[in-house]
Each structure stands twice: as C-alpha cells, then as structure tokens.
Write an enzyme that holds these catalytic residues in place. Structure first.
Site, mmCIF file in Angstrom:
data_model
loop_
_atom_site.group_PDB
_atom_site.id
_atom_site.type_symbol
_atom_site.label_atom_id
_atom_site.label_comp_id
_atom_site.label_asym_id
_atom_site.label_seq_id
_atom_site.Cartn_x
_atom_site.Cartn_y
_atom_site.Cartn_z
ATOM 1 C CB SER A 1 5.953 4.265 5.486
ATOM 2 O OG SER A 1 7.128 2.984 5.033
ATOM 3 C CE1 TYR B 1 2.838 3.081 0.315
ATOM 4 C CE2 TYR B 1 5.565 3.709 1.422
ATOM 5 C CZ TYR B 1 4.226 2.985 1.432
ATOM 6 O OH TYR B 1 3.593 3.054 3.043
HETATM 7 P P1 NAD Z 1 -3.347 -3.386 2.619
HETATM 8 O O1 NAD Z 1 -3.194 -2.929 0.975
HETATM 9 O O2 NAD Z 1 -4.372 -4.315 3.070
HETATM 10 O O3 NAD Z 1 -4.220 -1.540 2.894
HETATM 11 C C1 NAD Z 1 -3.782 -0.519 2.341
HETATM 12 C C2 NAD Z 1 -5.201 -0.199 1.810
HETATM 13 O O4 NAD Z 1 -5.578 0.921 1.091
HETATM 14 C C3 NAD Z 1 -6.426 -1.239 0.883
HETATM 15 O O5 NAD Z 1 -6.965 -2.107 1.776
HETATM 16 C C4 NAD Z 1 -7.768 0.026 -0.047
HETATM 17 O O6 NAD Z 1 -8.747 -0.113 0.765
HETATM 18 C C5 NAD Z 1 -6.571 1.616 0.693
HETATM 19 N N1 NAD Z 1 -6.356 2.549 -0.933
HETATM 20 C C6 NAD Z 1 -5.192 2.137 -1.590
HETATM 21 N N2 NAD Z 1 -5.495 3.694 -2.439
HETATM 22 C C7 NAD Z 1 -7.098 4.384 -1.640
HETATM 23 C C8 NAD Z 1 -7.529 5.069 -2.747
HETATM 24 N N3 NAD Z 1 -7.485 5.069 -3.863
HETATM 25 N N4 NAD Z 1 -9.264 5.351 -2.325
HETATM 26 C C9 NAD Z 1 -9.375 4.782 -1.036
HETATM 27 N N5 NAD Z 1 -8.516 3.256 -0.586
HETATM 28 C C10 NAD Z 1 -7.292 3.062 -0.897
HETATM 29 O O7 NAD Z 1 -2.386 -2.894 2.609
HETATM 30 P P2 NAD Z 1 -0.764 -1.897 3.908
HETATM 31 O O8 NAD Z 1 0.360 -2.648 4.165
HETATM 32 O O9 NAD Z 1 -1.712 -2.661 5.499
HETATM 33 O O10 NAD Z 1 -1.869 -0.396 4.244
HETATM 34 C C11 NAD Z 1 -1.969 0.193 4.795
HETATM 35 C C12 NAD Z 1 -0.947 1.436 5.393
HETATM 36 O O11 NAD Z 1 -0.057 1.104 5.995
HETATM 37 C C13 NAD Z 1 -0.926 2.086 4.046
HETATM 38 O O12 NAD Z 1 -0.867 3.518 4.282
HETATM 39 C C14 NAD Z 1 1.131 1.697 3.922
HETATM 40 O O13 NAD Z 1 1.753 3.054 3.489
HETATM 41 C C15 NAD Z 1 1.547 1.464 5.365
HETATM 42 N N6 NAD Z 1 1.919 0.957 5.134
HETATM 43 C C16 NAD Z 1 2.536 -0.371 5.117
HETATM 44 C C17 NAD Z 1 3.623 -1.381 5.417
HETATM 45 C C18 NAD Z 1 4.168 -2.682 4.443
HETATM 46 O O14 NAD Z 1 4.969 -2.892 4.905
HETATM 47 N N7 NAD Z 1 3.013 -3.631 4.524
HETATM 48 C C19 NAD Z 1 5.363 -0.460 6.031
HETATM 49 C C20 NAD Z 1 4.414 1.150 6.138
HETATM 50 C C21 NAD Z 1 3.870 1.625 5.953
#
Ligand code: NAD
Ligand code: MG
Length: 289
Positions: free
Chosen positions: A181, A194
């Site tokens: 991130s 985080y």
């Molecule tokens: P999202 O909510 O669509 O995906 C996150 C997924 O993590 C969920 O769908 C869930 O299935 C899984 N998850 C959470 N807790 C869990 C657990 N205890 N066991 C199993 N699975 C679990 O959101 P996203 O933004 O697509 O997130 C995906 C990744 O992207 C994450 O690692 C997040 O930190 C990273 N990220 C997101 C952003 C953003 O702005 N959306 C920015 C930087 C990094």
C-alpha cells in the site's frame, strides 16, 4: 447539483466490515467489460486470497482471461461476492475454485494451499491480497490488542503462513505477489497498525525475493494508492469516503481494474522473468520511495 455535491468524490455511504460490492455506490469497475487477455498466463495456476471483491476480484478476472486457472478465498459474510466472482470465472472458461476461509489461523492457511494444489493440480502464482484495516481517530493509548491482532494476523501472519505452505509446491518460474500500500511510504495516523503491516510486507517481499531467488521463484509487491473497493466504506469514516482519492496528483481514486494489469505483469514469466524484489506503485501519482 449543489456546490456541496460537486466537492464530493463519492456519495455518502458506510458498511460493516468486510463490506460487499453490491452495496457500493457506484459499484467498482473490475474490468468485467474491458479486460482483454492475450495468453500471458496460459496454463498457470493461481491462488488469490480475498479474491471475491475489490483488487482481488479484478486480478482474478484478468488472470483467468490471460489463461490461468484460479482459486480464490473469501470470508463467510462475502458469499454473495464470491458467487458473483465464480460466475465471472465460469464465463472466462478456466478452471476455478472458491474457498471459504478466515486466514487468521495457520491450519486454515495450510488447508487453503493444499485444497488449491489438489483442485487445480498445482500452484504457480500466489497472490497475498487479503487485508484488513480500521481507521481510528484515537492515538496509540487507545489501540486494543483485539484490533492489533486482527490487523497483524490478517495482513502479516497469514502472508507468512500461506507463503510457507506454498513454497513446497512452487516450481522454478513461479511467482509470489503481495498487496502492499501507499501506506507503507506515506502513513496516515488513523491507520497506525495497518500502515506498519504494509511497510513490513515491503521488507518481507525484498527479503523473500533473496531467499527464494535460488529456487527460481520471483517475489514482488504492488503498492496501490486509494482504490475504490468495499474495504473503504467498511473501514473509513463517511467524510473520508466522500473525498476518497482527491488528494492524489491525478485527483481521483483508482478503480480495481486499473491495478490488476500490474499483478498480471508481475505474474507473467514472459514479461517479468527478471523482475524480483520490487514494489510497483499504482498510486495515482504519490511517491513510492
Ligand atoms: P476488499 O475488501 O475488496 O478486499 C479485501 C479482502 O480481504 C476481502 O474481500 C476479504 O475476503 C479479505 N479478508 C479480510 N480479512 C480476512 C480474513 N481474516 N481472512 C481472510 N480474508 C480476509 O478491499 P481491497 O481494497 O481490494 O483490498 C485488497 C488488498 O488491497 C488489501 O491487502 C488492502 O490492504 C490492499 N490495498 C487496498 C487499497 C485501497 O485503497 N482499496 C490501497 C492499498 C492497498
Ligand atoms: Mg470482499
């Protein structure tokens, strides 16, 4: 449209974690109508954690359309998203497996890898995508062990457990891609725990690339900026969600579909055969160094 409406990026909205795609306004773009594959992952077998929604969903669509068989994990509360994802993978015509799993448990991580290998007949690409955050105004004095456990176990322990279980199956030419991130470089004080996990993921990515390079396994990360996914309305205050992404040089949040091609590139032996130990920023212009 009033002045107030114009200054907003997204309509006011809030969800309980983990959040669902169908409740988002607007529903994110995962590349459903736009992603065209060109055989870049033909015959590969990929495991994508948290592949039901958001960035993971966009990566799963892209991988399948590039010719990969895909296993993905989801939480029990995300069954509706997982069913939609399975239907999209079915359309792509590749073998696919949906695995319900809370990854905050070592045995479950071992099972997820074993099930993937058994059902897809192997594993070439591990995408450690699942992650959790919860924005809080309170300082370090108020942070609870329960919250730290949830964030550190989901984002870090699970990544170590899954990677450890996967390595035995990964042949030369395989790839591991971690979801980092912008928070690793430019941490928000509301995301203290985080942001720390994402800095640790970058560090582990480089270190694992060194450890696993002699086995012919490449290890990289993608560091997204603000991306429109269920995680945001489920874990950020409503005012933050409305302005989400406006503070980037490009002036807007990204869509999951705009992140997936970087995961394709890093997984591809054709395009990225000499790329290992790097973190690729997809941040809308924010610095990743
Ligand atoms: P999202 O909510 O669509 O995906 C996150 C997924 O993590 C969920 O769908 C869930 O299935 C899984 N998850 C959470 N807790 C869990 C657990 N205890 N066991 C199993 N699975 C679990 O959101 P996203 O933004 O697509 O997130 C995906 C990744 O992207 C994450 O690692 C997040 O930190 C990273 N990220 C997101 C952003 C953003 O702005 N959306 C920015 C930087 C990094
Ligand atoms: Mg989800």
């Amino acid at each position: 449209m009033s002045q107030d409406d114009e200054s907003r990026t997204f309509p006011p909205q809030q969800q309980e974690p983990p959040g669902l795609t169908s409740e988002m306004q607007p529903v994110p773009d995962h590349g459903e109508d736009s992603y065209r594959g060109s055989g870049r992952l033909e015959g590969r077998k990929a495991l994508i954690t948290g592949g039901d929604s958001g960035i993971g969903r966009a990566v799963a669509i892209a991988y399948a359309r590039e010719g990969a068989d895909v296993a993905f994990t989801y939480l029990p509360e995300e069954k509706a998203d997982a069913d939609e994802m399975s239907a999209l993978l079915e359309q792509a015509g590749r073998q696919h497996v949906a695995i319900e799993a809370d990854l905050r448990d070592r045995g479950t991580c071992d099972r997820v890898v074993a099930d993937t290998v058994q059902q897809l007949g192997g594993l070439d690409v591990l995408v450690n995508n699942a992650g959790f955050q919860m924005a809080r105004e309170e300082g370090i004095e108020e942070i609870t062990d329960e919250r730290m456990d949830r964030v550190f176990t989901t984002n870090l322990y699970a990544l170590f457990w899954l990677t450890r279980a996967a390595v035995a199956h990964l042949k030369p030419g395989s790839a591991i891609i971690n979801n980092s991130s912008i928070q690793a470089y430019d941490p928000s004080s509301t995301l203290l725990d985080y942001a720390a996990t994402k800095a640790a993921i970058n560090n582990a990515t480089v270190n694992l690339a060194a450890q696993l390079g002699p086995k012919g396994i490449r290890v990289n990360a993608v560091a997204p900026g603000p991306i429109w996914t269920p995680l945001q309305p489920a874990t950020q205050p409503v005012e933050k969600v409305e302005q989400f992404g406006k503070d980037t040089p490009l002036g807007r949040a990204g869509q999951p579909a705009e992140v997936a091609p970087s995961f394709v590139f890093l997984a591809s032996e054709r395009d990225a055969s000499y790329v290992s130990g790097t973190v690729l920023g997809v941040t809308g212009g924010k610095a990743v160094f």
